[in-house]
Design an enzyme around this catalytic site. Structure first.
Site, PDB file in Angstrom:
ATOM      1  N   PRO A 290       0.811  -1.216   0.000  1.00  0.00           N
ATOM      2  CA  PRO A 290       0.000   0.000   0.000  1.00  0.00           C
ATOM      3  C   PRO A 290       0.849   1.274   0.000  1.00  0.00           C
ATOM      4  O   PRO A 290       1.884   1.338   0.655  1.00  0.00           O
ATOM      5  CB  PRO A 290      -0.782  -0.101   1.319  1.00  0.00           C
ATOM      6  CG  PRO A 290       0.096  -0.918   2.207  1.00  0.00           C
ATOM      7  CD  PRO A 290       0.867  -1.859   1.316  1.00  0.00           C
ATOM      8  N   GLY A 291       0.413   2.256  -0.752  1.00  0.00           N
ATOM      9  CA  GLY A 291       1.081   3.560  -0.747  1.00  0.00           C
ATOM     10  C   GLY A 291       0.098   4.635  -0.321  1.00  0.00           C
ATOM     11  O   GLY A 291       0.083   5.111   0.809  1.00  0.00           O
TER      12      GLY A 291
ATOM     13  N   CYS B 276       3.374  28.996 -16.507  1.00  0.00           N
ATOM     14  CA  CYS B 276       2.875  29.454 -17.806  1.00  0.00           C
ATOM     15  C   CYS B 276       2.302  28.315 -18.639  1.00  0.00           C
ATOM     16  O   CYS B 276       2.896  27.889 -19.642  1.00  0.00           O
ATOM     17  CB  CYS B 276       3.991  30.169 -18.557  1.00  0.00           C
ATOM     18  SG  CYS B 276       4.261  31.772 -17.820  1.00  0.00           S
ATOM     19  N   GLU B 277       1.219  27.774 -18.186  1.00  0.00           N
ATOM     20  CA  GLU B 277       0.491  26.701 -18.880  1.00  0.00           C
ATOM     21  C   GLU B 277      -0.985  26.922 -18.579  1.00  0.00           C
ATOM     22  O   GLU B 277      -1.351  27.156 -17.418  1.00  0.00           O
ATOM     23  CB  GLU B 277       0.850  25.317 -18.306  1.00  0.00           C
ATOM     24  CG  GLU B 277       2.244  24.858 -18.542  1.00  0.00           C
ATOM     25  CD  GLU B 277       2.468  24.163 -19.873  1.00  0.00           C
ATOM     26  OE1 GLU B 277       1.479  23.787 -20.531  1.00  0.00           O
ATOM     27  OE2 GLU B 277       3.632  24.014 -20.241  1.00  0.00           O
TER      28      GLU B 277
HETATM   29  N1  LLP Z   1       2.795  -1.584  -5.981  1.00  0.00           N
HETATM   30  C1  LLP Z   1       3.083  -1.305  -7.268  1.00  0.00           C
HETATM   31  C2  LLP Z   1       3.788  -2.302  -8.081  1.00  0.00           C
HETATM   32  C3  LLP Z   1       2.694  -0.068  -7.809  1.00  0.00           C
HETATM   33  O1  LLP Z   1       2.976   0.203  -9.082  1.00  0.00           O
HETATM   34  C4  LLP Z   1       2.019   0.885  -7.001  1.00  0.00           C
HETATM   35  C5  LLP Z   1       1.610   2.176  -7.539  1.00  0.00           C
HETATM   36  C6  LLP Z   1       1.755   0.534  -5.662  1.00  0.00           C
HETATM   37  C7  LLP Z   1       2.152  -0.706  -5.194  1.00  0.00           C
HETATM   38  C8  LLP Z   1       1.059   1.455  -4.713  1.00  0.00           C
HETATM   39  O2  LLP Z   1      -0.243   1.759  -5.105  1.00  0.00           O
HETATM   40  P1  LLP Z   1      -1.187   2.625  -4.128  1.00  0.00           P
HETATM   41  O3  LLP Z   1      -1.430   1.801  -2.902  1.00  0.00           O
HETATM   42  O4  LLP Z   1      -0.460   3.882  -3.799  1.00  0.00           O
HETATM   43  O5  LLP Z   1      -2.395   2.873  -4.927  1.00  0.00           O
HETATM   44  N2  LLP Z   1       0.590   8.870  -9.512  1.00  0.00           N
HETATM   45  C9  LLP Z   1      -0.700   8.235  -9.437  1.00  0.00           C
HETATM   46  C10 LLP Z   1      -0.626   6.868  -8.810  1.00  0.00           C
HETATM   47  C11 LLP Z   1       0.348   5.933  -9.500  1.00  0.00           C
HETATM   48  C12 LLP Z   1       0.472   4.604  -8.818  1.00  0.00           C
HETATM   49  C13 LLP Z   1       1.624   3.834  -9.355  1.00  0.00           C
HETATM   50  N3  LLP Z   1       1.825   2.554  -8.752  1.00  0.00           N
HETATM   51  C14 LLP Z   1      -1.658   9.148  -8.694  1.00  0.00           C
HETATM   52  O6  LLP Z   1      -1.268  10.248  -8.299  1.00  0.00           O
HETATM   53  O7  LLP Z   1      -2.831   8.812  -8.542  1.00  0.00           O
END
Ligand code: LLP
Length: 415
Positions: A278-279, A346-347
């Protein structure tokens, strides 16, 4: 007393607080833009996962969501492992002093050097995403004469229905292995005794609002694990990835308990240990981004509040049309108006929020909420803008966890 608790950030008598500190005090002392994180929210979110996992399972926080070394240390202290996607994310973890035996390495484009670094550091698992990557790891393992623990990251062909940029589990995405590639790796792995395939992994995307989608992917990795075991591999872990969504506006927020109850039930008659990555659900709600209103600009059809945060500081609204709540840092007794919040870049796309009813004057501070994940890490120096200072608040204490960039930092590599 008006007490709002959506993100555990409180508004008390019109003042926005982060833990015990009025945000206005931090804005005045440290200036804006300024990213501020709550220690308590990060901790509580991690513990929600911890409480629902068994001793043998592992929560590998996705470093890409927010890679500040101080945050990695905080999470490591709570027992977290880490999911990295580059050699430098791995280096950050090792710099933060985390246990290398709790690190998994995902990503479709790992370079030779990055893989060699991971092999030398004997991390828990390199998650293989292509036949070419398997061969590259095999070459490195043989050259260094080292055993390497690996996972096969499977593409289960599941669509999660979030923004197309953050779906990773459908057949047309670049992530994971299809059935044919798995068979090919199985064939090669019979002749390679240095690569130990000990996990099967899957991550179907981000901002998932229904845990049953992850359950579906679990069924898929379980069947791949069975196939690998039939072919003589011993599978220790099933890695179900990250992806649980949070409530930015009115989305369905999935509680880790809802997911893990079901996962444990599916795995109850097996010996598999679970890995989670989880992130956003750990760090997202912990962060705010404070901005100052520079000007109020009436443009006929539209009324703009021109702010000192630009798309370079926080790109989610411009890149994904993401909606983030905006709150007044101090509630004033003035008339409200409907504003678009536009940055200084500037976008034309440098508009971070539209049609927000706010009470603001030039010089007032606002806060973008729920920016802890994919906020600071996705910032850039476009328009030669300096990256913001970052603070971590723990009850009454404030720690600067990243200093503000200087002009000298900006040009350091060019001279
Ligand atoms: N594991 C892998 C292999 C991943 O590619 C990712 C996220 C995670 C875990 C964590 O996912 P989470 O729990 O955070 O949903 N920049 C985008 C999100 C990109 C996520 C990329 N991979 C945003 O701001 O919504």
């Amino acid at each position: 007393m008006n007490l709002q608790n959506k993100t555990s950030m409180k508004s008390i008598n019109g003042q926005l607080y982060i833990e015990n500190i009025p945000v206005i005090d931090l804005a005045r002392e440290f200036g804006s833009p300024c990213y501020i994180y709550s220690y308590e929210i990060i901790t509580n979110n991690f513990l929600k996962y911890k409480k629902e996992t068994r001793k043998q399972d592992l929560i590998c926080y996705a470093v890409k969501a927010n890679s500040n070394i101080n945050i990695l240390k905080l999470l490591a202290g709570l027992g977290s492992g880490f999911d990295v996607v580059s050699g430098n994310e791995l280096k950050r973890c090792l710099t933060a002093g985390v246990d290398k035996n709790k690190i998994v390495f995902s990503g479709v484009g790992k370079s030779y050097e990055e893989l060699e670094y991971a092999v030398n550091n004997e991390i828990l698992s390199i998650n293989i995403e292509s036949v070419g990557e398997f061969k590259r790891i095999s070459k490195i393992a043989n050259r260094l004469n080292k055993t390497v623990n690996c996972a096969l990251r499977v593409n289960p062909d599941i669509s999660i229905g979030s923004h197309k940029y953050i779906e990773t589990g459908s057949k047309t995405s670049k992530f994971g292995l299809d059935g044919q590639s798995i068979d090919e790796i199985l064939k090669f792995s019979c002749e390679d005794n240095l690569i130990k395939i000990s996990s099967v992994a899957c991550h179907i995307g981000s901002q998932i609002s229904d845990e049953n989608l992850i359950l579906e992917s679990l069924e898929c990795i379980k069947s791949v694990a069975a196939k690998l075991e039939d072919n003589g591999h011993h599978i220790e872990f099933l890695d179900i990835g990250g992806g649980l969504g949070i409530r930015y506006r009115d989305e369905n927020e999935v509680n880790p308990k809802a997911l893990l109850d079901k996962v444990k039930n599916v795995l109850k008659n097996t010996n598999y240990k679970i890995i989670l990555e989880p992130g956003r659900s750990i760090i997202g709600a912990s962060g705010i981004l404070v901005t100052k209103v520079e000007y109020i600009k009436d443009a006929g059809e539209k009324r703009f509040a021109i702010i000192d945060v630009g798309m370079n500081d926080f790109i989610r609204p411009s890149l994904y049309e993401a909606w983030h709540e905006v709150r007044e840092v101090e509630n004033k007794d003035i008339n409200s108006h409907t504003y678009d919040l536009a940055g200084p870049v500037c976008e034309t796309g440098d508009v971070l929020a539209e049609n927000r009813e706010l009470k603001v004057l030039p010089g007032d501070y606002l806060a973008f909420m729920d920016v802890g994940a994919y906020g600071s890490v996705m910032s850039s120096n476009y328009n030669s803008r300096l990256k913001p200072i970052e603070l971590l608040v723990n009850k009454d204490a404030v720690e600067v966890i990243k200093r503000k960039e200087t002009f000298e930092d900006l040009v350091a590599l060019e001279i």
